[in-house]
Design a protein around this motif. Sequence first.
Motif, PDB file in Angstrom:
ATOM      1  N   GLY A 125       0.791  -1.236   0.000  1.00  0.00           N
ATOM      2  CA  GLY A 125       0.000   0.000   0.000  1.00  0.00           C
ATOM      3  C   GLY A 125       0.817   1.276   0.000  1.00  0.00           C
ATOM      4  O   GLY A 125       0.268   2.363   0.188  1.00  0.00           O
ATOM      5  N   ARG A 126       2.129   1.182  -0.216  1.00  0.00           N
ATOM      6  CA  ARG A 126       2.943   2.407  -0.255  1.00  0.00           C
ATOM      7  C   ARG A 126       3.109   2.830  -1.707  1.00  0.00           C
ATOM      8  O   ARG A 126       3.744   2.109  -2.498  1.00  0.00           O
ATOM      9  CB  ARG A 126       4.341   2.160   0.322  1.00  0.00           C
ATOM     10  CG  ARG A 126       4.467   2.272   1.806  1.00  0.00           C
ATOM     11  CD  ARG A 126       3.574   1.381   2.563  1.00  0.00           C
ATOM     12  NE  ARG A 126       4.113   1.077   3.890  1.00  0.00           N
ATOM     13  CZ  ARG A 126       3.460   0.433   4.797  1.00  0.00           C
ATOM     14  NH1 ARG A 126       2.220   0.012   4.575  1.00  0.00           N
ATOM     15  NH2 ARG A 126       4.008   0.168   5.952  1.00  0.00           N
ATOM     16  N   THR A 127       2.560   3.999  -2.048  1.00  0.00           N
ATOM     17  CA  THR A 127       2.672   4.503  -3.416  1.00  0.00           C
ATOM     18  C   THR A 127       3.155   5.952  -3.358  1.00  0.00           C
ATOM     19  O   THR A 127       2.969   6.648  -2.349  1.00  0.00           O
ATOM     20  CB  THR A 127       1.311   4.439  -4.140  1.00  0.00           C
ATOM     21  OG1 THR A 127       0.350   5.171  -3.374  1.00  0.00           O
ATOM     22  CG2 THR A 127       0.826   3.000  -4.296  1.00  0.00           C
ATOM     23  N   LEU A 408      11.210 -11.537  11.534  1.00  0.00           N
ATOM     24  CA  LEU A 408      11.426 -10.148  11.980  1.00  0.00           C
ATOM     25  C   LEU A 408      10.387  -9.305  11.265  1.00  0.00           C
ATOM     26  O   LEU A 408      10.488  -9.067  10.061  1.00  0.00           O
ATOM     27  CB  LEU A 408      12.848  -9.692  11.631  1.00  0.00           C
ATOM     28  CG  LEU A 408      13.990 -10.616  12.111  1.00  0.00           C
ATOM     29  CD1 LEU A 408      15.343 -10.058  11.684  1.00  0.00           C
ATOM     30  CD2 LEU A 408      13.945 -10.821  13.624  1.00  0.00           C
ATOM     31  N   LYS A 409       9.376  -8.882  12.010  1.00  0.00           N
ATOM     32  CA  LYS A 409       8.235  -8.206  11.371  1.00  0.00           C
ATOM     33  C   LYS A 409       8.329  -6.691  11.505  1.00  0.00           C
ATOM     34  O   LYS A 409       8.423  -6.175  12.623  1.00  0.00           O
ATOM     35  CB  LYS A 409       6.921  -8.676  12.019  1.00  0.00           C
ATOM     36  CG  LYS A 409       5.702  -8.165  11.288  1.00  0.00           C
ATOM     37  CD  LYS A 409       4.441  -8.390  12.112  1.00  0.00           C
ATOM     38  CE  LYS A 409       4.235  -7.305  13.150  1.00  0.00           C
ATOM     39  NZ  LYS A 409       3.689  -6.055  12.590  1.00  0.00           N
ATOM     40  N   SER A 410       8.274  -6.023  10.395  1.00  0.00           N
ATOM     41  CA  SER A 410       8.129  -4.580  10.449  1.00  0.00           C
ATOM     42  C   SER A 410       6.841  -4.274  11.212  1.00  0.00           C
ATOM     43  O   SER A 410       5.816  -4.933  10.998  1.00  0.00           O
ATOM     44  CB  SER A 410       8.032  -4.038   9.022  1.00  0.00           C
ATOM     45  OG  SER A 410       7.325  -2.836   9.040  1.00  0.00           O
ATOM     46  N   GLY A 411       6.908  -3.274  12.076  1.00  0.00           N
ATOM     47  CA  GLY A 411       5.746  -2.939  12.897  1.00  0.00           C
ATOM     48  C   GLY A 411       4.453  -2.852  12.115  1.00  0.00           C
ATOM     49  O   GLY A 411       3.403  -3.307  12.558  1.00  0.00           O
ATOM     50  N   ASN A 412       4.538  -2.289  10.920  1.00  0.00           N
ATOM     51  CA  ASN A 412       3.314  -2.014  10.158  1.00  0.00           C
ATOM     52  C   ASN A 412       2.845  -3.150   9.277  1.00  0.00           C
ATOM     53  O   ASN A 412       1.816  -3.033   8.634  1.00  0.00           O
ATOM     54  CB  ASN A 412       3.565  -0.799   9.262  1.00  0.00           C
ATOM     55  CG  ASN A 412       3.777   0.428  10.098  1.00  0.00           C
ATOM     56  OD1 ASN A 412       2.879   0.842  10.814  1.00  0.00           O
ATOM     57  ND2 ASN A 412       4.974   0.974  10.052  1.00  0.00           N
ATOM     58  N   PHE A 413       3.617  -4.228   9.193  1.00  0.00           N
ATOM     59  CA  PHE A 413       3.283  -5.283   8.242  1.00  0.00           C
ATOM     60  C   PHE A 413       2.462  -6.395   8.905  1.00  0.00           C
ATOM     61  O   PHE A 413       2.423  -6.532  10.127  1.00  0.00           O
ATOM     62  CB  PHE A 413       4.555  -5.893   7.648  1.00  0.00           C
ATOM     63  CG  PHE A 413       5.240  -5.021   6.617  1.00  0.00           C
ATOM     64  CD1 PHE A 413       4.685  -3.830   6.174  1.00  0.00           C
ATOM     65  CD2 PHE A 413       6.463  -5.410   6.069  1.00  0.00           C
ATOM     66  CE1 PHE A 413       5.322  -3.044   5.218  1.00  0.00           C
ATOM     67  CE2 PHE A 413       7.114  -4.632   5.116  1.00  0.00           C
ATOM     68  CZ  PHE A 413       6.541  -3.448   4.698  1.00  0.00           C
ATOM     69  N   GLY A 414       1.862  -7.227   8.059  1.00  0.00           N
ATOM     70  CA  GLY A 414       1.190  -8.436   8.523  1.00  0.00           C
ATOM     71  C   GLY A 414      -0.301  -8.245   8.745  1.00  0.00           C
ATOM     72  O   GLY A 414      -0.764  -7.132   9.021  1.00  0.00           O
TER      73      GLY A 414
END
Length: 427
Positions: A125-127, A408-414
């Motif tokens: 969702g990053r554009t 290792l999960k980026s805070g915003n992912f998942g």
Amino acid sequence: MTSALSLGCIADDYTGASDLANTLTRAGLRTVQTIGVPPDDLALPEVDAVVVSLKSRSIEAGLAVERSRASEKWLRGRGARHVLFKICSTFDSTDAGNIGPVMDALRRDSGDTIVLVTPAFPETGRTVYQGNLFVGAVPLNESPLKDHPLNPMHDSNLARVLARQSKTKIGLVNLAAVSRGPDAVRARLADLAGQGFGAAIVDAVFDRDLETIGAVALDHRLSVGASGIGLGLAHALVTSRKTKQNASNTLSDTPVGGPAVCLAGSCSQATLQQVANAEQAMPVLHLDPEQIISGKDESRRALAWAKDRIKDGPILIASSSTPEEVAALQSRHGRNATGHAIEQAMADIADGLVLAGVRRLVVAGGETSGAVVDRLGIPAFLVGAEIAAGVPVLRAVGAKAGEMLLALKSGNFGGPEFFSDALKLMR
Ligand SMILES: Nc1ncnc2c1ncn2[C@@H]1O[C@H](COP(=O)(O)OP(=O)(O)O)[C@@H](O)[C@H]1O
Ligand SMILES: O=C(O)[C@@H](O)C(=O)COP(=O)(O)O
């Protein structure tokens, strides 16, 4: 590792590095993630790409520059013609850096006149449009990133953000140029370089834009961006046959077994939801951040709690709090001191858990992951199954504790059930 690298990457945090290693692997490049520049005696497999992970996003700019330059030198020494400096898809940084200072230094070292910069990663969702970064449907400054504990983002115009950090002039290659294809992008870059611009934010909304950008980036020696530009570079390398086609990592799938633990130090909106949902699936301990800052007892309490439970199934230990609670804690103890104390407590807990036999660890949060992986002394990772966009299962290489699986999960992912989703793939 003996043959020349097709691509060298330097990531400014460890979750970001695993996100990029995941993207490159899925796009057909055999990839290894190293923690810092690896020691010469570390046995690494034959790969097309190396992602050197640094914990350099929130440190002093001079140190970030020094470590990034050393990594670039190592990657060039292994034959990498092109180096990607991997930053966050939400452009996490402060006005003091570190994206600008590192980009400036690597540009000088690489001899490029102009650098392509884009954090676009459409899959998550990053554009980027007219140089403005969108997170889902909203501009960056209206997204949850406005409340990030270490680098709150208050400006979605990336040319402006980067200009405050860099010594060079920052231009724009807009979507109209990108959609006309590589030659139109090349022409626009030449025009900007002629006017003295040293870097350009490049718009990208769809993966096909990133393929155009990747093809052009390969004309240069340096680029700056998130996993999206990694995807474009990998696509260009694979289609131009500069690397083996359809190569894949030969990753062992031997189960690791033993107790599994999740640790959450991210306070992002996605992680807060994931922690709340995990309450239905496993025992959850909420750390008291005030206690952490006043001494070590909170880590000891957490370890004792965990040791009583890990034989019965997975558990989660979280420091995550709402933006209001984070702001209140920071106003009492300072932003950096708060972050550092909690990261170190997480590292203490991870260390104690591994001593107690834990070999499967899910960590949420980039800085948190950095502190944990450093404490565990893991020098490198190979990429396994994808748990969610940007988050793979990682198999440790050369870990002191032996065979280990991490995510290792980026805070915003998942997705909302991320912790359960991860554990299902980490056998
Ligand atoms: N309850 C809390 N209050 C304040 N800061 C916190 C709290 N819990 C964690 N932190 C800190 O917030 C930062 C979160 O950053 P990070 O781990 O990179 O997560 P993200 O991936 O969401 O950016 C870390 O420095 C962490 O120690
Ligand atoms: O590009 C991204 O969004 C991620 O790969 C990333 O860098 C994550 O950083 P954190 O959210 O700090 O974990």
